[in-house]
Scaffold this active site. Structure first.
Site, short mmCIF file in Angstrom:
data_model
loop_
_atom_site.label_atom_id
_atom_site.label_comp_id
_atom_site.label_asym_id
_atom_site.label_seq_id
_atom_site.Cartn_x
_atom_site.Cartn_y
_atom_site.Cartn_z
N ASP A 71 0.96 -1.24 -0.04
CA ASP A 71 0.06 -0.06 0.01
C ASP A 71 1.00 1.22 0.18
OD1 ASP A 71 0.98 0.05 2.72
OD2 ASP A 71 -0.80 -1.07 3.18
N ASP A 73 1.57 5.38 1.33
CA ASP A 73 1.33 6.40 2.07
C ASP A 73 1.78 7.64 1.45
OD1 ASP A 73 -0.02 4.99 4.42
OD2 ASP A 73 2.07 4.09 4.70
N ASP A 155 10.02 5.70 12.76
CA ASP A 155 10.57 4.93 13.55
C ASP A 155 11.87 4.62 13.15
OD1 ASP A 155 9.33 3.56 11.50
OD2 ASP A 155 8.19 2.16 12.72
P1 ATP Z 1 4.01 -2.34 5.92
O1 ATP Z 1 4.93 -3.04 4.88
O2 ATP Z 1 3.67 -3.19 7.06
O3 ATP Z 1 2.96 -1.42 5.73
P2 ATP Z 1 5.35 0.17 6.75
O4 ATP Z 1 6.55 0.63 7.41
O5 ATP Z 1 4.70 0.89 5.99
O6 ATP Z 1 5.19 -1.39 6.78
P3 ATP Z 1 2.99 1.21 8.20
O7 ATP Z 1 2.35 1.00 9.57
O8 ATP Z 1 2.24 1.23 6.94
O9 ATP Z 1 4.18 0.24 8.19
O10 ATP Z 1 3.31 2.69 8.53
C1 ATP Z 1 3.87 3.70 7.57
C2 ATP Z 1 5.04 4.30 8.01
O11 ATP Z 1 4.65 5.16 9.24
C3 ATP Z 1 6.20 3.62 8.29
O12 ATP Z 1 7.00 3.37 7.47
C4 ATP Z 1 6.97 4.63 9.38
O13 ATP Z 1 7.58 5.64 8.84
C5 ATP Z 1 5.66 5.20 10.07
N1 ATP Z 1 5.29 4.39 11.36
C6 ATP Z 1 4.47 3.45 11.42
N2 ATP Z 1 4.26 3.12 12.85
C7 ATP Z 1 5.09 4.11 13.38
C8 ATP Z 1 5.38 3.81 14.83
N3 ATP Z 1 4.93 3.21 15.98
N4 ATP Z 1 6.54 4.91 15.36
C9 ATP Z 1 6.85 5.63 14.43
N5 ATP Z 1 6.59 5.75 13.07
C10 ATP Z 1 5.72 4.70 12.81
MG MG Z 2 2.82 0.52 4.94
#
Ligand code: ATP
Ligand code: MG
Length: 454
Positions: A71, A73, A155
């Site tokens: 997905d 963002d 993060d």
């Molecule tokens: P995935 O592949 O599972 O979607 P992701 O890194 O994109 O991994 P998401 O939960 O979609 O995870 O979060 C999008 C972004 O938001 C992350 O890449 C990170 O930059 C930020 N983020 C998400 N959760 C946290 C957190 N708990 N603390 C700080 N930043 C976060």
């Molecule tokens: Mg994501």
């Protein structure tokens, strides 16, 4: 014209902060057509209206790894209402921090306004709007910020890269690109403080490292073991959500192995450590997870109920045998054990009720599948959850808990014709005798009625 230019300056489009490295196309090599059209269009539209807009987070990381993001963002300096006004098919969601979902066809892109708040252990200008609990966990961080703030509150370094699909540049504030190249997962700022602010980050570290094949950098890894207990203060629904991500990541087996290595499995499923102490339990759980990973990689559906039923099976099994040992009959003993296990879970981990029903069906079938005499097997293959129950039985066979013969028997029975099935039935099985004794009760009435005239 001047206003537009100043808008761009203030939004950071022209004046990028000195610390951001700008990675050009010839280095990052993300071809434009690899980006979702919806994400690219969303950024373009926002930029045409003088806003900064970037693809951000996991999508950039995955693109750099040569994977297809699941997905997208987008991060922007536009406020949620401004974003909403620019896209006909969009809606504002979220109460704590408002986001906008922009929809194109069947795709949805999540657009968030640059966030400020903590990160990197730096002083937090918006501290008064941010509330923490007594352990330092952030309860509210609903403040807007600049592009740099937004990068800092993310993060890991590899999650804080911003891709501009119009200029085809990646902005890298925290050396995410070299970290990704070196296969290192590094926390932005002081790891201990960042875990304290949000203990879920410990689970994210393990999941991302397992899913992307990364090593957790030593400073990022070190505090985890000592801080693992902080996960108990996180609302169970959030732990549950993260757990689902982990189990459905396609790398569940590796994630669970690593969780255990980091001492994090206690906070996850309270009974998981008990299971791991029993060799058969561990083999069973690992087989179930590997099976799930294979299904996800093959794009087949996975049922969370099945997965939870598997994770907790050996607890149920132990309780079942114990209750039988106390003299309970097979089915009541099993039901008793099921209820007990689910009750413990409900307190610690909010497994939604709808999965509870699936889990109970699958577990109950495990006793019924042992019965291979009379009409019962014929009824069982028609059961709504027969397939799930049977797949579960195969896992039990594979893990060595049951003889492979019983799995093969059901494999053959379900595909055989009526005559073959009848020929396959076994003589009396342990549960069969008990039930048969009840039969005369049904005959009682007609027998009594007919007795009167004679
Ligand atoms: P995935 O592949 O599972 O979607 P992701 O890194 O994109 O991994 P998401 O939960 O979609 O995870 O979060 C999008 C972004 O938001 C992350 O890449 C990170 O930059 C930020 N983020 C998400 N959760 C946290 C957190 N708990 N603390 C700080 N930043 C976060
Ligand atoms: Mg994501």
């Amino acid at each position: 014209m001047i206003r537009k230019f100043l808008g761009k300056v203030f939004s950071g489009q022209l004046f990028r902060p000195a610390q951001a490295k700008i990675i050009p196309l010839k280095v990052h090599r993300i071809a434009r057509d690899r980006i979702s059209r919806c994400a690219a269009k969303t950024c373009e539209t926002l930029q045409q209206h003088s806003h900064a807009a970037y693809v951000v987070g996991g999508a950039v990381r995955d693109l750099l790894l040569g994977r297809d993001p699941k997905d997208y963002d987008v991060a922007t300096d536009a406020r949620p209402e401004q974003v909403r006004a620019l896209f006909r098919r969009s809606r504002i969601i979220g109460r704590r921090f408002r986001l906008v979902h922009v929809m194109c066809g069947n795709e949805t892109v999540e657009v968030s306004t640059f966030r400020g708040g903590s990160g990197g252990g730096a002083d937090n200008a918006a501290g008064d709007q941010q509330t923490t609990d007594e352990h330092g966990r952030i309860l509210r961080d609903n403040v807007f910020g600049s592009l740099e703030d937004d990068a800092r509150r993310r993060d890991f370094t590899i999650n804080a890269m911003f891709y501009d699909p119009v200029r085809q540049e990646v902005l890298d504030y925290h050396n995410g690109v070299p970290d990704l190249k070196a296969r290192k997962l590094r926390m932005i700022g002081d790891p201990a403080q960042r875990y304290r602010e949000d203990p879920i980050r410990m689970l994210r570290a393990v999941r991302l490292a397992a899913a992307c094949g990364l090593e957790i950098e030593p400073h990022t890894r070190k505090p985890i073991r000592a801080m693992a207990d902080l996960l108990h203060n996180v609302p169970t629904a959030r732990v549950f959500d993260e757990m689902m991500k982990l189990l459905l990541s396609g790398h569940a087996a590796e994630c669970v192995r690593r969780l255990r290595k980091e001492g994090l499995h206690h906070g996850l499923l309270p009974l998981l450590d008990v299971i791991f102490e029993q060799p058969l339990g561990e083999r069973f759980v690992m087989k179930a997870l590997e099976n799930t990973d294979r299904r996800i990689k093959a794009d087949k559906p996975v049922s969370p109920g099945f997965l939870f039923a598997a994770l907790l099976w050996h607890e149920v099994l132990a309780g079942w045998k114990q209750a039988e040992g106390r003299g309970m009959h097979t089915m009541p003993a099993l039901y008793h054990a099921m209820e007990q296990v689910l009750q413990v879970q409900a307190e610690k981990l909010a497994i939604p009720r709808r999965y509870g029903a699936d889990m109970k069906d699958i577990w109950a079938l495990q006793a019924r599948l042992l019965n291979r005499s009379g009409r019962r097997p014929f009824h069982l293959v028609e059961h709504m959850r027969f397939r799930a129950g049977y797949d579960f039985l195969l896992l039990r066979c594979e893990s060595g808990e049951l003889d492979a013969e019983i799995g093969e028997w059901w494999e053959k029975f379900q595909h055989a014709d009526e005559a073959t099935r009848t020929g396959m039935l076994l003589g009396d099985s342990p549960g069969a005798g008990k039930k048969r004794r009840r039969r005369p009760r049904h005959r009682k009435k007609p027998a009594a009625a007919s007795a009167v005239p004679e």
